[in-house]
Design an enzyme around this catalytic site. Structure first.
Site, PDB file in Angstrom:
ATOM      1  N   HIS A   1       0.823  -1.210   0.000  1.00  0.00           N
ATOM      2  CA  HIS A   1       0.000   0.000   0.000  1.00  0.00           C
ATOM      3  C   HIS A   1       0.857   1.260   0.000  1.00  0.00           C
ATOM      4  CE1 HIS A   1      -3.835  -2.053   1.785  1.00  0.00           C
ATOM      5  NE2 HIS A   1      -3.575  -2.406   0.556  1.00  0.00           N
TER       6      HIS A   1
ATOM      7  N   CYS B   1       2.289  -6.379 -20.406  1.00  0.00           N
ATOM      8  CA  CYS B   1       2.143  -5.475 -19.261  1.00  0.00           C
ATOM      9  C   CYS B   1       3.159  -5.905 -18.215  1.00  0.00           C
ATOM     10  CB  CYS B   1       0.720  -5.519 -18.700  1.00  0.00           C
ATOM     11  SG  CYS B   1       0.150  -7.157 -18.240  1.00  0.00           S
TER      12      CYS B   1
END
Length: 753
Positions: A361, A673
Site C-alpha cells: 500500500h 504489461c
C-alpha cells in the site's frame, strides 16, 4: 564448538562499538581454536587494499599501519580469490610476504577466510600458529562461520560511520532493497520507531472488565482521530482512490472488526492491552507469510493499527518526531500509509523500509505522490541511522549512508537533470506514440488501487491494458457483491470509454490470499492461485463476470483477461462460465455484447501452447513480471536475490520474441504489461519483436513515448538483431546503453553506476 560459536556471536553483536566487537572476536576465536594469533584485515575499497584492523598475537603497533594491496601476500590472495587458504608452512608459499612490524616471522601455520557481504569483499579473518599445523575441517568451518557473522556487523558499522581508523576515509556504505517507487533524493534519515511493542505486553487478569472495554473504546476513538487527521493532511496530494486506504483503516477499527474481537478476549479474562496484542499478533502471524503482494501489506496495516491503539492504552504517544528536517528521508522497520500522512509533504523526500514490497500500500501511494521509495532493505541498522546524511536511489533500490562528497555531487546533478527532463517530456505527452518512420506503437496504462485520472490520460493512451480487479476484494472484509463490483467496473469502463479496458479476473491465491479466504501452502508461488482458485470456486468467478458484463452494457469496451493459465482446459472452463453469465443476463432481460477474451502468458508452459490457445481466445497479454520470475526462478521482491531478477535476461528475451512471432503467425494481438514495457530500452525491443501494444504504469509513459518518437522501427529491429546475439544480461545492458548513447537517448534511462 557450536556453543562457543553462539557465545562469540552474542558477545560480538552486543559490543558497544566496532572496535570492541573486533577486540572481543579475535580474542574469543584465538581461545576457541587454541591457536597463537587471530587477526582481522578490513578491505578499503578506496585504496583497493587490506588494512590490519585488530590482532591478538601480532604486535599491536602494526594495527592501522600494515596495508596489503588486493592480491598481495597471503591475506591479499584470500581476498582476491574470495576463498579460504589453509597452509601448514606459510613461508614456503609463493605469495608469502613478511612484514617486520607484525613480528609474524615466528609463525608457520596460516588459515585465512574472506568476509563477504552481499557479494562485496569486506575483509579477511586470519589465524596463525608457531608450530607447523594444518588446521582441520572443523577449524576451517568454525572460522568461515565467524566470518559470515562478522560480515553483518561490518556492514552495519560502515553504514553508521562507526569506523574510526584513519585508513578508512568517508565510512560510506550502500544498502540494497527492492525498488518500489522511482526517483532519487538526498537528505537526512529520520528513523520512525513503532509507537508501542505488541510483543512485550504482559498477560493480566482484569479486575473490572467494563472499565477495560471502556478504555479500549477510548483508545480506538483516539486512533480513529489520528487516522482521520493523517487523511486530511494528504487529501490534496493523492487521489480519492488512494485516500480510500484510510477508509480501510477505519473499517478495521470498526465495531464489527478489531474492536469486537478484542472485546471478546477481554470478557474471556484478559486486560485490554493483552487482549489487543493477542488479537493483532494472531492476525499478523496468519497473514505475514506472504511477502510480495497486497495481503502482506494487510498484515502491516493491522500491526500498525494495533501499535497505535496500544500506545493510547499505555498512555504513550506515537514515537514520531515533533519536527522534521526540510529534506527528510523517512526510515523505519515498516512504514504505513498513516505514518506517511504524518510528515509534511514539502519536507518528505523519500521512504525506506526494512519490510514491504513493490506491491505494498505504501509503495502504491508513494508512486502516486512521486516519492522515491525503497523497501525490503533487510540489513539496515535502524537504531543507529537517525540523523545520518543519506542518498536514496529509487531506480535501483539503493540507499547510500554517509555518502562521500563525490557521490553527493553526482546525485545532486542527476536529480536536477531528472527534474528538467520531466518538464521537457510533459510538453509532448499528447503527441502520437509514433516512430519517425511512421510506425504507431499503442501505449496503454495499468490501473488498480491507484486509479489514474482518466480525463488526463485518455488523450495520451490507447486504453487500459490491465485493470487489476482484485483490489476491491483486498480492501473489504468479505467478497464484494455483484452490485459493488459492477459500480467499480462501470467507473473504469465509463471513464476510459471508448478506449478498450482489459479487466483481469480475480488473481488471488497462494501468495495472494484474502483475509477472509485463507490458503495455507508450503510453496505459494507454485500453488493455488489465479484461475486455479476461481475455477475451483465458480460462484466467485460467476459474480465477477456478471458484474463486468453488466458494467459494460452500452459501452462495448470491455476485454476480459484470464490470469495464471497453465493449460487449455482451464480456458475452456472459464469461457464456458463467461457464456453462461451472458445467457443468464439475457434471461434476466439484459442483452450484453460478448467481450473479447484473452489469456495471460505468465506461466512458461503457455509459451508452448500458443496454437491451442489461439483457437479459444481473441488476444494474448504477457505478464512479464511473473514470466521473468518463473523463467529465472527468482522472487523479485526478495532483496537477497532480486539482483538476479532481470527482464533483459537473454532467455527471457528469446521467449518474448518467440511469443510475438507466434502471435503474428496466429493473427492474434499480443500486448505486454509489466516493468519491461515501462523501460524505454525494453519498449524499443518489444516494438521490434512485434508486440501490438505495451501497457505500463502511468509514470512510465513519458519516457517510453519519447524513446518511440525518436527511434525508427528499422533501427529498433536492427538493435533487436544485435541484442539477440548476446548471451549474458550484462552484455545486453551494456549494448543497450551504448546504442542509446549513440542515439542521444541515455537521459531516458535510469542513472548508471
Amino acid at each position: 564448538m557450536l556453543e562457543v560459536l553462539r557465545r562469540v556471536i552474542q558477545e560480538v553483536n552486543g559490543a558497544r562499538n566496532l572496535d570492541a566487537a573486533l577486540s572481543t572476536m579475535v580474542r574469543r576465536i584465538r581461545k576457541a581454536m587454541q591457536t597463537d594469533v587471530c587477526s582481522f584485515y578490513l578491505y578499503d575499497k578506496e585504496l583497493e587494499s587490506l588494512v590490519l584492523m585488530e590482532t591478538i598475537g601480532l604486535r599491536t603497533q602494526a594495527v592501522g599501519r600494515v596495508v596489503l594491496p588486493l592480491g598481495e601476500g597471503l591475506v591479499g590472495l584470500v581476498a582476491k580469490r574470495s576463498e579460504p587458504l589453509n597452509l601448514e608452512d606459510a613461508r614456503s608459499h609463493s605469495h608469502f610476504r613478511y612484514f617486520e612490524a607484525t613480528g609474524e616471522e615466528r609463525y608457520s601455520s596460516f588459515l585465512g577466510v574472506p568476509i563477504i557481504h552481499q557479494r562485496h569483499m569486506l575483509g579477511v579473518l586470519v589465524v596463525q600458529q608457531a608450530e607447523k599445523r594444518r588446521y582441520d575441517d572443523e577449524d576451517e568451518a568454525f572460522l568461515v562461520t565467524m566470518a559470515a557473522q562478522l560480515a553483518g556487523v561490518l556492514a552495519h558499522a560502515l553504514a553508521t560511520g562507526n569506523l574510526s581508523r584513519p585508513a578508512l576515509p568517508g565510512g560510506q556504505a550502500m544498502f540494497k532493497g527492492v525498488a518500489a517507487s522511482p526517483g532519487m533524493a538526498m537528505g537526512e534519515a529520520v528513523v520512525i520507531t513503532p509507537p508501542a511493542d505488541l510483543n512485550s505486553v504482559p498477560d493480566l487478569i482484569p479486575s473490572d472488565q467494563e472499565y477495560e472495554i471502556a478504555r479500549l473504546k477510548e483508545a480506538i476513538g483516539k486512533t480513529r482521530d489520528e487516522i482521520r487527521a493523517a487523511a486530511e493532511r494528504l487529501v490534496n496530494r493523492i487521489s480519492s482512490q488512494e485516500l480510500a486506504l484510510f477508509d480501510v483503516y477505519q473499517q478495521m477499527l470498526g465495531e464489527a472488526a478489531l474492536s469486537e474481537e478484542v472485546e471478546k478476549r477481554i470478557r474471556e479474562g484478559q486486560w485490554a492491552p493483552g487482549a489487543l496484542a493477542d488479537v493483532v499478533r494472531r492476525h499478523v502471524q496468519y497473514l505475514e507469510r506472504v511477502d510480495d503482494d497486497y495481503l502482506r501489506e494487510r498484515a502491516a496495516d493491522i500491526r500498525d493499527l494495533g501499535r497505535r491503539v496500544l500506545a493510547h492504552l499505555q498512555e504513550d504517544t506515537p514515537s514520531t518526531p515533533e519536527t522534521y528536517p526540510d529534506n527528510a528521508i523517512l526510515v523505519g522497520d515498516e512504514i504505513s500509509v498513516a505514518m506517511l500522512g504524518e510528515v509534511p509533504r514539502d519536507k518528505l523526500k523519500g521512504l525506506v523500509s526494512v519490510r514491504g514490497s513493490s506491491t505494498s500500500h505504501v509503495a502504491i501511494v508513494a508512486r502516486a505522490m512521486g516519492i522515491p521509495t525503497v523497501l525490503g532493505m533487510v540489513d539496515l541498522p535502524l537504531p543507529r541511522l537517525n540523523g545520518a546524511p543519506v542518498v536514496l536511489d529509487g531506480h535501483r533500490g539503493r540507499l547510500f549512508v554517509r555518502p562521500a562528497a563525490e557521490l553527493q555531487t553526482r546525485y545532486a546533478s542527476l536529480i536536477a537533470e531528472e527534474k528538467v527532463l520531466s518538464e521537457v517530456l510533459e510538453h509532448e505527452q499528447d503527441l502520437p506514440s509514433e516512430t519517425p518512420d511512421g510506425y504507431e506503437m499503442p501505449l496503454m496504462v495499468n490501473t488498480g488501487l491507484a486509479v489514474d485520472a482518466s480525463a488526463l490520460l485518455k488523450s495520451r493512451i490507447g486504453g487500459v491494458g490491465l485493470y487489476r480487479t482484485e483490489v476491491p476484494f483486498m480492501i473489504t472484509e468479505r467478497f464484494p457483491g455483484e452490485k459493488e463490483q459492477m459500480r467499480m467496473y462501470r467507473e473504469q469502463l465509463e471513464g476510459f470509454a471508448p478506449l478498450p479496458v482489459v479487466m483481469r479476473t480475480l488473481d488471488i491465491g497462494g501468495d495472494k490470499d484474502l483475509p477472509y479466504f485463507p490458503i495455507e501452502e508450503a510453496n505459494p508461488f507454485l500453488g493455488w492461485r489465479g484461475m486455479r482458485v476461481t475455477l475451483d470456486h465458480p460462484e466467485v468467478l460467476m459474480v465477477q463476470l456478471r458484474a463486468m458484463l453488466k458494467a459494460s452494457h452500452g459501452l462495448g469496451n470491455l476485454y476480459v483477461l484470464f490470469p495464471m493459465i497453465t493449460n487449455v482446459e482451464e480456458v475452456d472452463e472459464a469461457i464456458r462460465l463467461l457464456d453462461r453469465a451472458i445467457l443468464e443476463l439475457g434471461e434476466e432481460g439484459m442483452s450484453v455484447e460478448r467481450p473479447k477474451v484473452g489469456v495471460m502468458i505468465e506461466v512458461p508452459a503457455t509459451i508452448y501452447q500458443m496454437d491451442a490457445l489461439a483457437k479459444r481466445v481473441d488476444f494474448f497479454s504477457v505478464g512479464s513480471n511473473d514470466l521473468t520470475q518463473y523463467l529465472l526462478a527468482v522472487d523479485r521482491n526478495n532483496p537477497r536475490v532480486s539482483s538476479l531478477y532481470d527482464a533483459l535476461h537473454p532467455a527471457l528475451l528469446g521467449a518474448l520474441q518467440e511469443l510475438a512471432q507466434d502471435a503474428k503467425r496466429l493473427d492474434k494481438p499480443i500486448s505486454l504489461c509489466g516493468e519491461l514495457a515501462g523501460d524505454p530500452a525494453g519498449a524499443l525491443l518489444l516494438m521490434a519483436m512485434g508486440f501490438t501494444s505495451l501497457s505500463m504504469n502511468a509514470p512510465s509513459l513519458p519516457k517510453v513515448r519519447a524513446a518511440i518518437r525518436r527511434v525508427t522501427l528499422a533501427d529498433a529491429q536492427a538493435l533487436l538483431d544485435e541484442i539477440m546475439q548476446l548471451d549474458t544480461p550484462v552484455r545486453v545492458h551494456e549494448h543497450l546503453n551504448k546504442r542509446l548513447d549513440e542515439w542521444q537517448l541515455s537521459h531516458l534511462l535510469p542513472p548508471r553506476d
